[in-house]
Design a protein around this motif. Structure first.
Motif, PDB file in Angstrom:
ATOM      1  N   HIS B 144       0.797  -1.235   0.000  1.00 15.47           N
ATOM      2  CA  HIS B 144       0.000   0.000   0.000  1.00 15.47           C
ATOM      3  C   HIS B 144       0.829   1.285   0.000  1.00 15.47           C
ATOM      4  O   HIS B 144       0.446   2.267  -0.601  1.00 15.47           O
ATOM      5  N   ASP B 145       1.984   1.280   0.660  1.00 17.81           N
ATOM      6  CA  ASP B 145       2.765   2.516   0.783  1.00 17.81           C
ATOM      7  C   ASP B 145       3.989   2.559  -0.133  1.00 17.81           C
ATOM      8  O   ASP B 145       4.920   3.322   0.126  1.00 17.81           O
ATOM      9  N   LYS B 148       5.806   5.756  -1.067  1.00 22.37           N
ATOM     10  CA  LYS B 148       6.769   6.409  -0.172  1.00 22.37           C
ATOM     11  C   LYS B 148       8.200   6.029  -0.527  1.00 22.37           C
ATOM     12  O   LYS B 148       9.123   6.817  -0.347  1.00 22.37           O
ATOM     13  N   HIS B 185       2.051  10.160  -1.565  1.00 21.66           N
ATOM     14  CA  HIS B 185       2.565   8.835  -1.927  1.00 21.66           C
ATOM     15  C   HIS B 185       1.485   7.944  -2.522  1.00 21.66           C
ATOM     16  O   HIS B 185       1.789   7.004  -3.240  1.00 21.66           O
ATOM     17  N   HIS B 209      -5.948   4.290  -0.163  1.00 14.95           N
ATOM     18  CA  HIS B 209      -6.051   3.820   1.229  1.00 14.95           C
ATOM     19  C   HIS B 209      -6.251   4.960   2.216  1.00 14.95           C
ATOM     20  O   HIS B 209      -6.636   4.728   3.349  1.00 14.95           O
ATOM     21  N   HIS B 210      -6.004   6.214   1.783  1.00 17.06           N
ATOM     22  CA  HIS B 210      -6.337   7.336   2.668  1.00 17.06           C
ATOM     23  C   HIS B 210      -7.693   7.965   2.326  1.00 17.06           C
ATOM     24  O   HIS B 210      -8.154   8.848   3.035  1.00 17.06           O
TER      25      HIS B 210
HETATM   26 FE   FE2 Z   1      -0.212   5.613   3.168  1.00 12.45          FE
END
Ligand code: FE2
Ligand code: FE2
Lengths: 176, 284
Positions: B144-145, B148, B185, B209-210
């Motif tokens: 998911h990240d 970043k 991100h 996801h945010h």
């Molecule tokens: Fe995130």
């Protein structure tokens, strides 16, 4: 569905249980397996959470298993445990700094604090009370909504057979 | 598939992201897998053979497949077996993760732990909800990240600005990113996912996801990853760039149909997994 006493609070302060990898000749009967042990061909020899026995150690040596993972409680003094506990509560407070009081996540926060306090019973009590309160509120909201709908229907009919439509059931999405 | 909403946002993000010079290319092995599966003649065994050629990578994939993530009762001892038991998409996700593992490790301290923690939490929530696709949701949590990583490795100056803002103004990482870069991100993740040809079921949780209420392809997956991200942060496992718990999306919460009382069993199911996942923190 909970795993009951298995909650170990590894990140929550208090009795820290860590998984530690040791070689089989360091294994001692009575240790708890942090990980299942499988033979090289995949046959399971012992499951996670079970106790090491003399017999198991002999089997492991015979099967050429080199290392196993055991649970190990970190040794801490009471003062250290208190310090860890306080830091954990501080951490939770800081982490939730931007969560508003009315958020459902406040329940998550309280659950974490109870767990850090090793107060599982209180967590359950709190959550049960919360659930009862919410159920009551939902019921009241539903009743209010039905009354409102009945009143609207009656208004629409305007004096004729004021027959309200059957009240809509609250539709809570069910878990799959 | 029709274009997802907020296309304007994405066009802008894409424009911005062109400033990033050395975008990671899709890991060679993943590109190869994607290529050979396009051929209808390809069998599971072919894919297995291809992955197995890279022994280091295979070992990493097998370690993840046998970790507490999946809680398999039998040991998975080969890639072909992993393909049969976990399915193609899951193994592909693990291959992708393993091949960018070094990148994730190098990019940000704590991000790998945050990622595997979120993966474990995604799996636990999906299982708790009685879903039969927990393994796939887990992979979505794992990735998911990824945006970043790109940010940290390609825009280091901006990254330190973001970090400064997070520390000074008590901002969420994605808020600080938006202030500094005008995108975050999640958008980079989406762009990367398109670049790498990941299925939309994986790219949507990366992008949303945010903002899970915007999901249309796999709204449940995105909602689960959203909640999993919240839970690993609440527990304090790893570090996703800031140590704050984000507010939950009410739409995602009601979509999942969970109750406040469900937090306790979810935490209790997750905890032993996180304890044994410490092993995976040194995957290399
Ligand atoms: Fe995130
Ligand atoms: Fe995250």
């Amino acid at each position: 569905m909970g795993t009951g006493e298995r909650f170990r609070g590894a990140h929550m302060g208090g009795g820290f249980l860590l998984a530690k990898r040791i070689s089989v000749d360091q294994a001692v009967a009575g240790q708890v397996l942090a990980e299942q042990i499988a033979r090289h061909d995949g046959v399971l020899l012992a499951s996670q959470g079970s106790l090491v026995s003399e017999g198991l150690i002999r089997t492991l040596i015979r099967q050429n298993v080199d290392t196993i993972a055991i649970e190990e409680e970190e040794k801490r003094s009471d003062a250290e445990i208190m310090g860890v506990h306080d830091r954990e509560i501080e951490r939770v407070d800081a982490a939730f700094a931007r969560i508003p009081e009315e958020s459902v996540l406040i329940a998550l926060r309280k659950t974490l604090v109870y767990l850090a306090d090793k107060e599982r019973d209180k967590a359950l009590e709190y959550l049960a009370a919360l659930e009862a309160k919410e159920a009551k509120e939902a019921e009241e909201a539903l009743a209010a909504k039905e009354a409102e709908e009945a009143r609207e229907a009656a208004d629409a009919e305007n004096g004729s057979e004021a027959e309200a439509a059957p009240p809509a059931r609250a539709s809570r999405r069910k878990k799959k | 598939m029709a274009s997802p909403p907020d296309i304007q946002d994405r066009t802008r993000a894409k424009k911005e992201v062109r400033r990033i010079k050395n975008l990671p290319t899709v890991p060679g092995i993943v590109a190869k897998i994607s290529r050979i599966v396009e051929n209808p003649e390809t069998s599971v065994a072919d894919v297995g053979r291809l992955i197995s050629q890279d022994q280091v990578l295979s070992a990493k994939v097998l370690r993840m497949a046998n970790s507490a993530f999946f809680g398999m009762s039998r040991k998975i001892s080969s890639i072909p077996q992993a393909l049969i038991i976990l399915g193609f998409e899951v193994v592909k996700g693990l291959v992708l993760t393993s091949s960018v593992f070094d990148m994730i490790q190098k990019s940000m301290a704590g991000l790998w732990e945050h990622s595997i923690g979120c993966a474990a939490a995604s799996g636990v929530i999906a299982t708790y909800l009685g879903r039969d696709d927990a393994e796939e949701v887990l992979v979505a949590g794992l990735l998911h990240d990824l945006g970043k990583v790109v940010l940290a490795l390609n825009l280091p100056a901006e990254m330190s600005l973001v970090r400064e803002k997070v520390a000074q103004d008590r901002l969420y990482f994605h808020e600080a990113e938006t202030q500094v870069l005008d995108f975050d991100h999640a958008e980079i993740g989406q762009w990367l996912a398109e670049h790498w040809n990941l299925p939309e079921s994986l790219s949507e949780p990366m992008r949303l996801h945010h903002r899970p209420e915007k999901a249309v392809v796999k709204p449940e997956w995105t909602a689960i990853v959203h909640l999993a991200d919240i839970i690993v942060r609440a527990i304090g496992f790893g570090n996703g760039g800031d140590l704050l718990v984000p507010e939950i999306s009410p739409a995602a919460w009601s979509l999942l149909g969970l109750k406040k009382t469900d937090f306790l069993p979810i935490l209790e199911n997750l905890e032993p997994k996180l304890a044994s996942l410490r092993d995976l923190t040194a995957l290399a």
